[in-house]
Design a protein around this motif. Structure first.
Motif, PDB file in Angstrom:
ATOM      1  N   MET A  20      71.272  20.438  16.397  1.00 21.18           N
ATOM      2  CA  MET A  20      72.139  19.296  16.669  1.00 21.18           C
ATOM      3  C   MET A  20      71.419  18.253  17.522  1.00 21.18           C
ATOM      4  O   MET A  20      71.493  17.052  17.251  1.00 21.18           O
ATOM      5  CB  MET A  20      73.420  19.772  17.372  1.00 21.18           C
ATOM      6  N   ILE A  21      70.702  18.717  18.534  1.00 21.20           N
ATOM      7  CA  ILE A  21      69.965  17.790  19.403  1.00 21.20           C
ATOM      8  C   ILE A  21      68.837  17.118  18.629  1.00 21.20           C
ATOM      9  O   ILE A  21      68.600  15.908  18.755  1.00 21.20           O
ATOM     10  CB  ILE A  21      69.417  18.529  20.638  1.00 21.20           C
ATOM     11  N   GLU A  22      68.116  17.895  17.799  1.00 24.70           N
ATOM     12  CA  GLU A  22      67.043  17.324  16.984  1.00 24.70           C
ATOM     13  C   GLU A  22      67.576  16.237  16.058  1.00 24.70           C
ATOM     14  O   GLU A  22      66.964  15.164  15.918  1.00 24.70           O
ATOM     15  CB  GLU A  22      66.379  18.416  16.146  1.00 24.70           C
ATOM     16  N   ALA A  23      68.704  16.508  15.401  1.00 21.38           N
ATOM     17  CA  ALA A  23      69.275  15.542  14.463  1.00 21.38           C
ATOM     18  C   ALA A  23      69.666  14.249  15.179  1.00 21.38           C
ATOM     19  O   ALA A  23      69.478  13.153  14.644  1.00 21.38           O
ATOM     20  CB  ALA A  23      70.484  16.147  13.758  1.00 21.38           C
ATOM     21  N   GLN A  24      70.197  14.371  16.391  1.00 23.06           N
ATOM     22  CA  GLN A  24      70.581  13.182  17.145  1.00 23.06           C
ATOM     23  C   GLN A  24      69.357  12.354  17.536  1.00 23.06           C
ATOM     24  O   GLN A  24      69.404  11.119  17.543  1.00 23.06           O
ATOM     25  CB  GLN A  24      71.363  13.576  18.402  1.00 23.06           C
ATOM     26  N   LEU A  25      68.261  13.031  17.851  1.00 20.66           N
ATOM     27  CA  LEU A  25      67.057  12.322  18.291  1.00 20.66           C
ATOM     28  C   LEU A  25      66.384  11.562  17.159  1.00 20.66           C
ATOM     29  O   LEU A  25      65.860  10.465  17.366  1.00 20.66           O
ATOM     30  CB  LEU A  25      66.071  13.309  18.925  1.00 20.66           C
ATOM     31  N   ILE A  26      66.360  12.150  15.967  1.00 21.14           N
ATOM     32  CA  ILE A  26      65.620  11.531  14.860  1.00 21.14           C
ATOM     33  C   ILE A  26      66.536  10.774  13.902  1.00 21.14           C
ATOM     34  O   ILE A  26      66.066  10.247  12.886  1.00 21.14           O
ATOM     35  CB  ILE A  26      64.820  12.585  14.069  1.00 21.14           C
ATOM     36  N   SER A  27      67.836  10.718  14.195  1.00 20.49           N
ATOM     37  CA  SER A  27      68.761  10.002  13.324  1.00 20.49           C
ATOM     38  C   SER A  27      68.626   8.504  13.572  1.00 20.49           C
ATOM     39  O   SER A  27      69.154   7.970  14.548  1.00 20.49           O
ATOM     40  CB  SER A  27      70.203  10.463  13.590  1.00 20.49           C
ATOM     41  N   SER A  28      67.901   7.821  12.692  1.00 18.44           N
ATOM     42  CA  SER A  28      67.636   6.392  12.862  1.00 18.44           C
ATOM     43  C   SER A  28      68.563   5.522  12.034  1.00 18.44           C
ATOM     44  O   SER A  28      68.751   4.342  12.346  1.00 18.44           O
ATOM     45  CB  SER A  28      66.184   6.091  12.474  1.00 18.44           C
ATOM     46  N   GLY A  29      69.147   6.079  10.949  1.00 20.90           N
ATOM     47  CA  GLY A  29      69.978   5.275  10.065  1.00 20.90           C
ATOM     48  C   GLY A  29      69.183   4.320   9.201  1.00 20.90           C
ATOM     49  O   GLY A  29      69.733   3.386   8.620  1.00 20.90           O
ATOM     50  N   ALA A  30      67.874   4.559   9.103  1.00 17.10           N
ATOM     51  CA  ALA A  30      66.998   3.627   8.389  1.00 17.10           C
ATOM     52  C   ALA A  30      67.019   3.858   6.884  1.00 17.10           C
ATOM     53  O   ALA A  30      67.157   4.987   6.408  1.00 17.10           O
ATOM     54  CB  ALA A  30      65.571   3.766   8.907  1.00 17.10           C
ATOM     55  N   PHE A  31      66.902   2.757   6.159  1.00 19.09           N
ATOM     56  CA  PHE A  31      66.659   2.780   4.717  1.00 19.09           C
ATOM     57  C   PHE A  31      65.869   1.509   4.420  1.00 19.09           C
ATOM     58  O   PHE A  31      66.401   0.504   3.976  1.00 19.09           O
ATOM     59  CB  PHE A  31      67.966   2.821   3.931  1.00 19.09           C
ATOM     60  N   GLU A  32      64.570   1.573   4.719  1.00 13.44           N
ATOM     61  CA  GLU A  32      63.691   0.407   4.671  1.00 13.44           C
ATOM     62  C   GLU A  32      62.912   0.400   3.357  1.00 13.44           C
ATOM     63  O   GLU A  32      62.356   1.421   2.949  1.00 13.44           O
ATOM     64  CB  GLU A  32      62.722   0.424   5.851  1.00 13.44           C
ATOM     65  N   ILE A  33      62.867  -0.773   2.719  1.00 11.33           N
ATOM     66  CA  ILE A  33      62.213  -0.899   1.418  1.00 11.33           C
ATOM     67  C   ILE A  33      61.118  -1.957   1.506  1.00 11.33           C
ATOM     68  O   ILE A  33      61.319  -3.036   2.082  1.00 11.33           O
ATOM     69  CB  ILE A  33      63.222  -1.283   0.320  1.00 11.33           C
ATOM     70  N   SER A  34      59.962  -1.630   0.948  1.00 12.88           N
ATOM     71  CA  SER A  34      58.835  -2.563   0.917  1.00 12.88           C
ATOM     72  C   SER A  34      58.313  -2.703  -0.504  1.00 12.88           C
ATOM     73  O   SER A  34      58.338  -1.751  -1.287  1.00 12.88           O
ATOM     74  CB  SER A  34      57.702  -2.081   1.839  1.00 12.88           C
ATOM     75  N   PHE A  35      57.828  -3.909  -0.827  1.00 11.15           N
ATOM     76  CA  PHE A  35      57.215  -4.177  -2.125  1.00 11.15           C
ATOM     77  C   PHE A  35      55.767  -4.553  -1.865  1.00 11.15           C
ATOM     78  O   PHE A  35      55.480  -5.590  -1.278  1.00 11.15           O
ATOM     79  CB  PHE A  35      57.948  -5.316  -2.837  1.00 11.15           C
ATOM     80  N   ASN A  36      54.848  -3.696  -2.301  1.00 15.68           N
ATOM     81  CA  ASN A  36      53.424  -3.890  -2.007  1.00 15.68           C
ATOM     82  C   ASN A  36      53.191  -4.096  -0.507  1.00 15.68           C
ATOM     83  O   ASN A  36      52.489  -5.025  -0.076  1.00 15.68           O
ATOM     84  CB  ASN A  36      52.855  -5.072  -2.801  1.00 15.68           C
ATOM     85  N   ASP A  37      53.824  -3.225   0.292  1.00 16.01           N
ATOM     86  CA  ASP A  37      53.702  -3.222   1.755  1.00 16.01           C
ATOM     87  C   ASP A  37      54.342  -4.437   2.423  1.00 16.01           C
ATOM     88  O   ASP A  37      54.155  -4.647   3.623  1.00 16.01           O
ATOM     89  CB  ASP A  37      52.229  -3.124   2.186  1.00 16.01           C
ATOM     90  N   VAL A  38      55.103  -5.221   1.675  1.00 11.06           N
ATOM     91  CA  VAL A  38      55.828  -6.357   2.254  1.00 11.06           C
ATOM     92  C   VAL A  38      57.308  -5.976   2.362  1.00 11.06           C
ATOM     93  O   VAL A  38      57.934  -5.674   1.337  1.00 11.06           O
ATOM     94  CB  VAL A  38      55.681  -7.625   1.388  1.00 11.06           C
ATOM     95  N   PRO A  39      57.885  -5.962   3.563  1.00 12.85           N
ATOM     96  CA  PRO A  39      59.300  -5.574   3.700  1.00 12.85           C
ATOM     97  C   PRO A  39      60.207  -6.500   2.898  1.00 12.85           C
ATOM     98  O   PRO A  39      60.101  -7.731   2.989  1.00 12.85           O
ATOM     99  CB  PRO A  39      59.550  -5.713   5.204  1.00 12.85           C
ATOM    100  N   ILE A  40      61.094  -5.902   2.098  1.00 12.46           N
ATOM    101  CA  ILE A  40      62.042  -6.701   1.308  1.00 12.46           C
ATOM    102  C   ILE A  40      63.490  -6.341   1.634  1.00 12.46           C
ATOM    103  O   ILE A  40      64.395  -7.066   1.247  1.00 12.46           O
ATOM    104  CB  ILE A  40      61.788  -6.535  -0.202  1.00 12.46           C
ATOM    105  N   TRP A  41      63.716  -5.214   2.307  1.00 11.82           N
ATOM    106  CA  TRP A  41      65.078  -4.856   2.722  1.00 11.82           C
ATOM    107  C   TRP A  41      65.024  -3.917   3.915  1.00 11.82           C
ATOM    108  O   TRP A  41      64.165  -3.027   3.987  1.00 11.82           O
ATOM    109  CB  TRP A  41      65.849  -4.179   1.592  1.00 11.82           C
TER     110      TRP A  41
END
Length: 208
Positions: free
Chosen positions: A147-168
Protein backbone atom coordinates in the motif's frame (compact mmCIF):
# COMPACT_ATOMS: atom_id res chain seq x y z
CA UNK A 1 28.98 -22.67 24.56
CA UNK A 2 31.12 -22.97 21.42
CA UNK A 3 28.30 -24.81 19.61
CA UNK A 4 25.77 -22.19 20.64
CA UNK A 5 27.99 -19.37 19.39
CA UNK A 6 28.57 -21.08 16.06
CA UNK A 7 24.87 -21.79 15.67
CA UNK A 8 24.12 -18.09 16.04
CA UNK A 9 26.89 -17.25 13.60
CA UNK A 10 25.45 -19.76 11.13
CA UNK A 11 21.95 -18.27 11.46
CA UNK A 12 23.36 -14.80 10.87
CA UNK A 13 25.29 -15.96 7.80
CA UNK A 14 22.19 -17.64 6.32
CA UNK A 15 20.08 -14.55 6.93
CA UNK A 16 22.66 -12.26 5.31
CA UNK A 17 22.85 -14.61 2.33
CA UNK A 18 19.05 -14.41 1.93
CA UNK A 19 19.28 -10.62 2.12
CA UNK A 20 21.91 -10.46 -0.62
CA UNK A 21 19.94 -12.75 -2.92
CA UNK A 22 16.69 -10.82 -2.44
CA UNK A 23 18.43 -7.47 -2.91
CA UNK A 24 20.12 -8.69 -6.11
CA UNK A 25 16.82 -9.96 -7.56
CA UNK A 26 14.99 -6.72 -6.74
CA UNK A 27 17.72 -4.61 -8.33
CA UNK A 28 17.58 -6.70 -11.51
CA UNK A 29 13.78 -6.45 -11.57
CA UNK A 30 13.88 -2.68 -11.08
CA UNK A 31 16.43 -2.32 -13.88
CA UNK A 32 14.20 -4.31 -16.23
CA UNK A 33 11.10 -2.28 -15.29
CA UNK A 34 12.91 0.98 -16.04
CA UNK A 35 13.53 -0.10 -19.64
CA UNK A 36 11.07 0.79 -22.36
CA UNK A 37 8.87 -2.12 -23.36
CA UNK A 38 8.76 -2.45 -27.18
CA UNK A 39 5.39 -3.92 -28.07
CA UNK A 40 5.89 -4.15 -31.81
CA UNK A 41 8.95 -4.50 -34.00
CA UNK A 42 9.07 -3.49 -37.65
CA UNK A 43 11.63 -4.03 -40.34
CA UNK A 44 10.92 -0.50 -41.60
CA UNK A 45 13.22 1.41 -39.26
CA UNK A 46 12.33 4.85 -40.69
CA UNK A 47 8.77 4.64 -39.38
CA UNK A 48 7.84 7.16 -36.67
CA UNK A 49 7.64 6.06 -33.05
CA UNK A 50 4.92 6.75 -30.51
CA UNK A 51 6.05 6.28 -26.90
CA UNK A 52 3.80 5.92 -23.86
CA UNK A 53 4.91 6.45 -20.27
CA UNK A 54 2.11 5.51 -17.91
CA UNK A 55 1.41 4.92 -14.23
CA UNK A 56 1.50 1.15 -13.87
CA UNK A 57 0.14 1.19 -10.31
CA UNK A 58 -2.87 3.24 -11.51
CA UNK A 59 -3.98 0.43 -13.80
CA UNK A 60 -3.13 2.28 -17.03
CA UNK A 61 -1.43 -0.74 -18.59
CA UNK A 62 -4.81 -1.84 -19.99
CA UNK A 63 -5.38 1.60 -21.53
CA UNK A 64 -1.90 1.45 -23.08
CA UNK A 65 -2.63 -1.96 -24.61
CA UNK A 66 -5.90 -0.67 -26.08
CA UNK A 67 -4.27 2.42 -27.59
CA UNK A 68 -1.38 0.44 -29.01
CA UNK A 69 -3.85 -1.90 -30.73
CA UNK A 70 -5.96 0.82 -32.32
CA UNK A 71 -2.88 2.78 -33.41
CA UNK A 72 -1.39 -0.29 -34.99
CA UNK A 73 -4.69 -0.96 -36.76
CA UNK A 74 -4.72 2.51 -38.33
CA UNK A 75 -0.96 2.90 -38.82
CA UNK A 76 0.43 -0.62 -39.43
CA UNK A 77 4.02 0.60 -39.77
CA UNK A 78 3.97 2.76 -36.66
CA UNK A 79 6.39 1.73 -33.91
CA UNK A 80 4.82 1.73 -30.45
CA UNK A 81 6.73 1.64 -27.19
CA UNK A 82 5.60 1.77 -23.58
CA UNK A 83 7.01 1.79 -20.09
CA UNK A 84 6.35 2.75 -16.49
CA UNK A 85 6.50 6.44 -15.60
CA UNK A 86 8.84 6.94 -12.66
CA UNK A 87 7.67 9.83 -10.48
CA UNK A 88 10.20 12.61 -9.94
CA UNK A 89 12.06 13.17 -6.71
CA UNK A 90 12.85 10.51 -4.14
CA UNK A 91 9.55 8.64 -4.35
CA UNK A 92 11.00 5.90 -6.54
CA UNK A 93 14.00 5.48 -4.22
CA UNK A 94 11.77 5.31 -1.15
CA UNK A 95 9.44 2.79 -2.80
CA UNK A 96 12.35 0.47 -3.64
CA UNK A 97 13.73 0.83 -0.13
CA UNK A 98 10.35 -0.13 1.32
CA UNK A 99 10.10 -3.07 -1.09
CA UNK A 100 13.48 -4.43 0.03
CA UNK A 101 12.77 -3.77 3.71
CA UNK A 102 9.38 -5.48 3.44
CA UNK A 103 10.86 -8.68 2.04
CA UNK A 104 13.73 -8.75 4.54
CA UNK A 105 11.32 -8.17 7.43
CA UNK A 106 9.08 -11.02 6.27
CA UNK A 107 12.11 -13.33 6.01
CA UNK A 108 13.14 -12.33 9.53
CA UNK A 109 9.64 -13.06 10.86
CA UNK A 110 9.33 -16.44 9.16
CA UNK A 111 12.81 -17.55 10.23
CA UNK A 112 12.28 -16.12 13.76
CA UNK A 113 15.75 -14.62 13.56
CA UNK A 114 16.85 -13.45 16.99
CA UNK A 115 18.30 -9.97 16.42
CA UNK A 116 18.26 -8.91 20.01
CA UNK A 117 19.56 -12.20 21.40
CA UNK A 118 22.75 -11.86 19.35
CA UNK A 119 23.42 -8.57 21.11
CA UNK A 120 22.43 -9.83 24.53
CA UNK A 121 19.17 -7.87 24.55
CA UNK A 122 15.63 -8.86 25.46
CA UNK A 123 13.33 -8.91 22.38
CA UNK A 124 10.46 -6.39 22.57
CA UNK A 125 6.89 -7.55 22.97
CA UNK A 126 5.85 -6.62 19.40
CA UNK A 127 8.62 -8.79 17.94
CA UNK A 128 7.59 -11.69 20.17
CA UNK A 129 4.03 -11.28 18.90
CA UNK A 130 5.25 -11.28 15.26
CA UNK A 131 7.28 -14.47 15.67
CA UNK A 132 4.39 -16.12 17.52
CA UNK A 133 1.87 -15.17 14.80
CA UNK A 134 4.12 -15.54 11.76
CA UNK A 135 1.48 -15.93 9.05
CA UNK A 136 -0.68 -13.03 10.19
CA UNK A 137 2.32 -10.76 10.81
CA UNK A 138 3.89 -11.56 7.42
CA UNK A 139 0.63 -10.88 5.59
CA UNK A 140 0.16 -7.61 7.45
CA UNK A 141 3.68 -6.44 6.58
CA UNK A 142 3.23 -7.53 2.94
CA UNK A 143 -0.06 -5.67 2.34
CA UNK A 144 0.98 -2.60 4.32
CA UNK A 145 4.25 -2.40 2.38
CA UNK A 146 2.42 -2.76 -0.95
CA UNK A 147 0.00 0.00 0.00
CA UNK A 148 2.81 2.41 0.87
CA UNK A 149 4.72 1.51 -2.31
CA UNK A 150 1.64 2.13 -4.47
CA UNK A 151 1.09 5.53 -2.87
CA UNK A 152 4.70 6.55 -3.47
CA UNK A 153 4.86 5.60 -7.15
CA UNK A 154 1.26 6.50 -8.07
CA UNK A 155 1.85 9.42 -10.45
CA UNK A 156 -1.37 9.32 -12.50
CA UNK A 157 0.74 9.81 -15.61
CA UNK A 158 -0.22 8.87 -19.15
CA UNK A 159 2.35 10.74 -21.24
CA UNK A 160 2.56 10.32 -25.02
CA UNK A 161 5.42 11.32 -27.30
CA UNK A 162 5.81 11.26 -31.09
CA UNK A 163 9.44 10.78 -32.12
CA UNK A 164 10.47 11.90 -28.60
CA UNK A 165 8.36 15.08 -28.89
CA UNK A 166 5.64 15.29 -26.19
CA UNK A 167 2.17 15.42 -27.77
CA UNK A 168 -0.06 14.64 -24.76
CA UNK A 169 0.28 14.80 -20.98
CA UNK A 170 -2.35 13.58 -18.57
CA UNK A 171 -0.43 15.33 -15.79
CA UNK A 172 -1.14 18.65 -17.56
CA UNK A 173 -4.59 18.02 -19.03
CA UNK A 174 -5.97 15.80 -16.26
CA UNK A 175 -7.32 13.20 -18.69
CA UNK A 176 -6.40 10.57 -21.28
CA UNK A 177 -6.98 11.62 -24.91
CA UNK A 178 -9.88 10.24 -26.89
CA UNK A 179 -8.79 8.02 -29.81
CA UNK A 180 -9.91 10.59 -32.41
CA UNK A 181 -7.93 13.31 -30.62
CA UNK A 182 -4.82 11.17 -30.73
CA UNK A 183 -5.38 10.39 -34.42
CA UNK A 184 -5.63 14.09 -35.23
CA UNK A 185 -2.45 14.87 -33.27
CA UNK A 186 -0.51 12.10 -35.01
CA UNK A 187 -1.82 13.18 -38.42
CA UNK A 188 -0.66 16.74 -37.67
CA UNK A 189 2.79 15.48 -36.69
CA UNK A 190 3.02 13.37 -39.84
CA UNK A 191 2.02 16.30 -42.02
CA UNK A 192 4.91 18.32 -40.60
CA UNK A 193 7.42 15.61 -41.40
CA UNK A 194 9.36 15.83 -44.60
CA UNK A 195 7.84 13.38 -47.09
CA UNK A 196 5.41 12.32 -44.38
CA UNK A 197 3.10 10.66 -46.83
CA UNK A 198 5.88 8.24 -47.78
CA UNK A 199 7.11 7.65 -44.25
CA UNK A 200 3.91 6.28 -42.80
CA UNK A 201 0.98 4.72 -44.60
CA UNK A 202 -2.50 4.51 -43.17
CA UNK A 203 -4.53 1.36 -43.28
CA UNK A 204 -7.28 1.95 -45.91
CA UNK A 205 -9.48 -0.68 -44.26
CA UNK A 206 -9.39 1.00 -40.84
CA UNK A 207 -12.86 1.67 -39.42
CA UNK A 208 -13.12 4.92 -37.48
Amino acid sequence: MWFRFNRKAFQLAVFLLFCLVIFHNIENSAAENNKDIPLTKFSFQAAPTVSFLYCYSCGYRKAFDEYSNILHDKYPELQIKGGNYDPPGLNTVFSRFISISKILFIIAIVSAFDFWGNFGMQPPSWWTWCTTNKVYAAMMVFFLGNMIEAQLISSGAFEISFNDVPIWSKLSTGRIPAPQELFQIIDSQISMMQDGSDSLKKNPDFVK
